[in-house]
Design an enzyme around this catalytic site. Structure first.
Site, PDB file in Angstrom:
ATOM      1  CD  GLU A   1      -1.374   2.231   1.969  1.00  0.00           C
ATOM      2  OE1 GLU A   1      -2.255   3.264   1.889  1.00  0.00           O
ATOM      3  OE2 GLU A   1      -0.256   2.346   2.306  1.00  0.00           O
TER       4      GLU A   1
ATOM      5  CG  HIS B   1     -17.062   7.944  -7.698  1.00  0.00           C
ATOM      6  ND1 HIS B   1     -18.004   8.914  -7.744  1.00  0.00           N
ATOM      7  CD2 HIS B   1     -17.846   6.818  -7.072  1.00  0.00           C
ATOM      8  CE1 HIS B   1     -19.126   8.866  -6.924  1.00  0.00           C
ATOM      9  NE2 HIS B   1     -18.786   7.372  -6.458  1.00  0.00           N
TER      10      HIS B   1
ATOM     11  CB  SER C   1     -29.927  24.312 -15.769  1.00  0.00           C
ATOM     12  OG  SER C   1     -29.487  24.341 -17.392  1.00  0.00           O
TER      13      SER C   1
HETATM   14 ZN   LIG Z   1      -1.134   3.040   6.014  1.00  0.00          ZN
END
Ligand SMILES: [Zn+2]
Ligand SMILES: *[C@@H]1O[C@H](CO)[C@@H](O)[C@H](O)[C@H]1NC(C)=O
Ligand SMILES: *[C@@H]1O[C@H](CO)[C@@H](O)[C@H](O)[C@H]1NC(C)=O
Ligand SMILES: *[C@@H]1O[C@H](CO)[C@@H](O)[C@H](O)[C@H]1NC(C)=O
Ligand SMILES: *[C@@H]1O[C@H](CO)[C@@H](O)[C@H](O)[C@H]1NC(C)=O
Ligand SMILES: *[C@@H]1O[C@H](CO)[C@@H](O)[C@H](O)[C@H]1NC(C)=O
Ligand SMILES: *[C@@H]1O[C@H](CO)[C@@H](O)[C@H](O)[C@H]1NC(C)=O
Ligand SMILES: *[C@@H]1O[C@H](CO)[C@@H](O)[C@H](O)[C@H]1NC(C)=O
Length: 713
Positions: free
Chosen positions: A414, A662, A602
């Protein structure tokens, strides 16, 4: 790592004076602060049998044992398969059968580095590039302790005059350009905080600078400083002056994951792409504040002073003028030598099969750390996850089976850039998009006593209600629930997800996600983020003596996962999405009002209106399903709730960063950690690009219509 702006937010909301001495056992939680928290709901909380089994299974002593294990061996990505095997064995032994998923990723490791300063008079001064060994803290002296370095930094040497660039954000560089400070060919000296560190290096590189040095400023330590009379760790709660923040310098907001395999999983024979779009070409190293003090003081009187620069966050707490420089004749000479490797990384993945195969909950924490320790980041979360497996095991002994399949994931890599989670999501993306109801992330479960939550809007309600069932462990706490305490800290705000931890690949494939953790406020002991002093000793002495906060966070995670996996109808509040989008819309209007462009919103407003109707109808359908228990209706509602979030993701993603799909929230292009809402529109407005902004009004509105369409009964 973890998005830590949250703790900066709490800087302003805490109301207690620090007590200068006697800092044992979280002295900063004063009775005055505790009485601020109003009690909501019954005390003690009323629990079902299953909830009691789960909560009673959590034991702070065993959590402390797991923490000890994780924090006493090297576990930088690619260095310790044994630790991954241990996790899988422990989970399996407790009743969550686990195996290892493996990816073959690009990493780099530090070989050697140096940094010296030559003053105009010819004097040479060498920086001390090591953290002190502390007799009180056993892992600070391990012979295989991790040098200070930046993950994914470039190898190289540079000798040049240098310029102080503040936090190193785009706006800081704009200001320097405006002031006429010469940047080309110089070395950047940047301060930690604000944008993700890799973006500081990127901005320096984009301005023709040849290297980047990043330091920690005690001005970001709130009240707990040596200057305010607090002793430094290990003798007190203030920062140890030699502490240095390691960390990745990947360009996180372009794309995370293995830099050489964008969009597909890293397997041994995978084709490898050019990594330069997301890794720096110029070398960088992190340093401590005493080193920075020496280097900065040499710039005093040269260029514009901090006062003249006049930018928020430019001036810190060192006794210097934070001048830009350059100082003619004052040069930094630095070298950074890294070794490139391709190595396997290992994600332990545990599964409890649900009775309904097409609905899945994923719970994840990463296990790799920049240090031998990592007691806060990430192994407070890892210790909690082992205890969670135990709690699920206990519950299974009562005959419980979840409706939805529970996947527990322990991510590797990570810290370099969300490698283990991104590669795994890339491998299983089709299955995940078909089946996943929610992803729950716990990275730094504990680095202080103040909980915070960030989540996609449909999870806000269940996330906050569940906190009412957990008891806040602090002894003088007057029978408070975690909710009461959290509410007093956050005023009830659930934050928007940006990036900086493993929820990112889930959010950007349209999976409802939540990130939880707890950190310190301005009057709590200093958390030595990514430093050797993020150790077991620090945690048991200052961070969470007795491991009660670990236990509370684990209980909270367990209950949340339990309800998401077990409730007949998925406990989402879909109507909250529209309420949150209305807030983002107001913010967007303000951004537009202060920009050079006008944009017609709009269509976006109409889309939100349609979404509100659809979600209200879906919420009614949910109430009906809960009342009647008709399985066809329950399944219909569940499918809608599981799937509607997918509507918000768009093929093609954001401009020049396809990974981020997203359209309602994403990490800011120049923040990396902190979120931007309606990112396609907002960033186009900020860039003054009317055409692009208009295009993204269209695309964002379409996404909202798709989500609304899925929800519509
Ligand atoms: Zn971490
Ligand atoms: C720091 O302490 C001072 C007094 O000791 C207090 O007034 C101030 O609010 C504190 N700062 C923060 C950010 O809590
Ligand atoms: C892996 O981690 C374990 C547990 O902390 C430790 O005992 C072991 O020495 C580590 N292995 C290596 C190769 O560093
Ligand atoms: C600093 O900037 C603020 C606004 O950004 C301005 O109001 C103020 O006058 C400036 N101060 C100086 C000394 O230039
Ligand atoms: C700050 O530095 C100046 C000289 O640069 C010195 O006179 C002053 O005593 C220093 N202040 C503190 C608090 O160290
Ligand atoms: C869970 O389900 C999968 C797929 O149906 C199956 O292969 C696996 O053996 C099951 N695991 C257990 C522990 O029952
Ligand atoms: C705290 O709760 C316990 C029961 O769990 C109760 O006996 C006690 O009176 C409560 N204390 C306060 C201060 O409310
Ligand atoms: C606006 O964005 C579009 C699409 O990315 C790009 O082609 C165009 O050059 C941009 N215009 C300006 C003025 O930057």
């Amino acid at each position: 790592m973890r998005f830590i702006t949250v703790s900066l937010l709490t800087l302003s909301s805490s109301l207690v004076d620090a007590c200068a001495k006697d800092y044992i056992h979280r002295k900063s939680l004063e009775p005055r602060e505790l009485t601020l928290a109003k009690r909501a709901g019954e005390f003690p909380p009323v629990l079902t049998d299953h909830e009691s089994v789960l909560l009673n299974s959590f034991d702070s002593n065993t959590i402390s044992d797991w923490s000890y294990y994780y924090t006493h061996g090297l576990h930088v990505a690619g260095t310790n398969k044994t630790m991954a095997e241990w996790t899988a064995e422990k989970w399996t032994e407790f009743g969550v059968p686990a195996t290892l998923a493996s990816y073959h990723v690009y990493l780099n490791y530090p070989v050697s580095h140096s940094l010296s300063l030559t003053l105009p008079d010819g004097t040479v001064w060498n920086a001390e590039l090591e953290e002190d060994v502390l007799p009180e803290d056993d892992t600070s002296s391990y012979p295989n302790r991790v040098p200070i370095f930046h993950g994914y930094s470039a190898s190289g040497e540079a000798t040049a005059e240098y310029v102080y660039v503040g936090r190193g954000q785009q706006v800081d560089f704009d200001r320097l350009v405006e002031l006429g400070v010469e940047l080309d060919g110089k070395i950047a000296l940047a301060k930690y905080g604000g944008p993700f560190r890799g973006l500081k290096v990127k901005n320096a590189q984009d301005h023709g600078m040849v290297a980047c040095v990043i330091f920690t400023d005690p001005g970001d330590d709130g009240n707990i400083t040596e200057a305010n009379g607090h002793a430094a760790y290990p003798h007190g709660p203030a920062r140890h002056p030699s502490s240095v923040q390691r960390g990745s310098v990947q360009f996180l907001s372009t794309y995370p994951g293995d830099p050489t395999t964008p969009g597909y999983p890293s397997k041994e024979g995978s084709p490898r792409a050019d990594k330069s779009p997301v890794t720096p070409k110029i070398p960088s190293i992190p340093i401590s504040w005493p080193n920075a003090d020496k280097i900065l003081s040499t710039l005093d009187g040269h260029g514009s002073s901090g006062e003249q620069v006049n930018r928020t966050g430019w001036v810190g707490a060192l006794n210097v003028s934070y001048s830009t420089g350059p100082a003619p004749g004052a040069e930094i000479a630095m070298s950074n030598v890294m070794e490139d490797v391709y190595r396997p990384i290992y994600d332990p993945i545990g599964i409890i099969n649900g009775t309904k195969g097409d609905e899945v909950i994923v719970i994840g924490n990463h296990w790799d750390a920049w240090l031998i320790g990592g007691a806060g980041d990430p192994n407070s979360g890892s210790a909690v996850m082992v205890e969670l497996a135990k709690a699920f095991g206990k519950l299974q002994e009562t005959g419980w089976k979840p409706k939805r399949t529970i996947v527990m994931a322990s991510w590797d890599g990570e810290e370099y850039g969300l490698l283990g989670s991104t590669e795994w999501v890339e491998e299983y993306v089709n299955w995940l998009k078909e089946s996943t109801v929610a992803y729950l992330n716990i990275d730094v479960a504990v680095s202080g006593p103040r909980p915070d939550i960030s989540a996609t809007p449909s999870l806000h309600q269940i996330a906050t209600e569940t906190m009412k069932k957990v008891i806040f462990p602090y002894k003088g706490s007057n029978n408070m629930t975690l909710y009461d305490w959290w509410y007093a800290q956050s005023e009830g705000e659930v934050y928007v997800l940006g990036s900086g931890s493993d929820y990112t690949p889930f959010v950007h494939n349209g999976i409802a996600s939540l990130d939880m953790g707890s950190s310190g406020g301005p009057n709590d002991p200093i958390y030595h983020y990514h430093s050797n002093y993020d150790s077991f000793h620090w945690m048991e002495t200052y961070g969470d003596p007795g491991f009660g906060m670990h236990k509370a966070m684990g209980q909270y995670l367990a209950l949340l996962a339990y309800h998401l996996a077990t409730d007949d109808v998925i406990p989402f509040d879909v109507t909250n999405y529209g309420k949150q989008m209305a807030k983002y819309l107001e913010e967007l209007k303000e951004t537009i009002a202060t920009s050079k462009v006008t944009v017609d919103l709009s269509r976006l407003e109409a889309a939100i209106g349609v979404f509100n109707k659809a979600s209200a109808a879906a919420a009614e359908l949910k109430a009906q399903a809960e009342k009647q228990g008709d399985m066809n209706l329950v399944n219909l509602v569940n499918a809608k709730f599981r799937d509607f979030e997918r509507g918000f993701v768009s093929q093609g993603g954001l401009p020049d960063r396809e990974y981020f799909k997203h359209l309602i929230f994403a990490p800011g292009l120049d923040t990396g950690y902190a979120p931007t809402t309606f990112p396609g529109i907002t960033e186009a407005v900020e860039a003054g690009n009317h055409t692009l902004a208009t295009e993204f009004v269209e695309r964002t509105s379409n996404a909202i219509y798709v989500a609304a369409g899925i929800l519509t009964p």
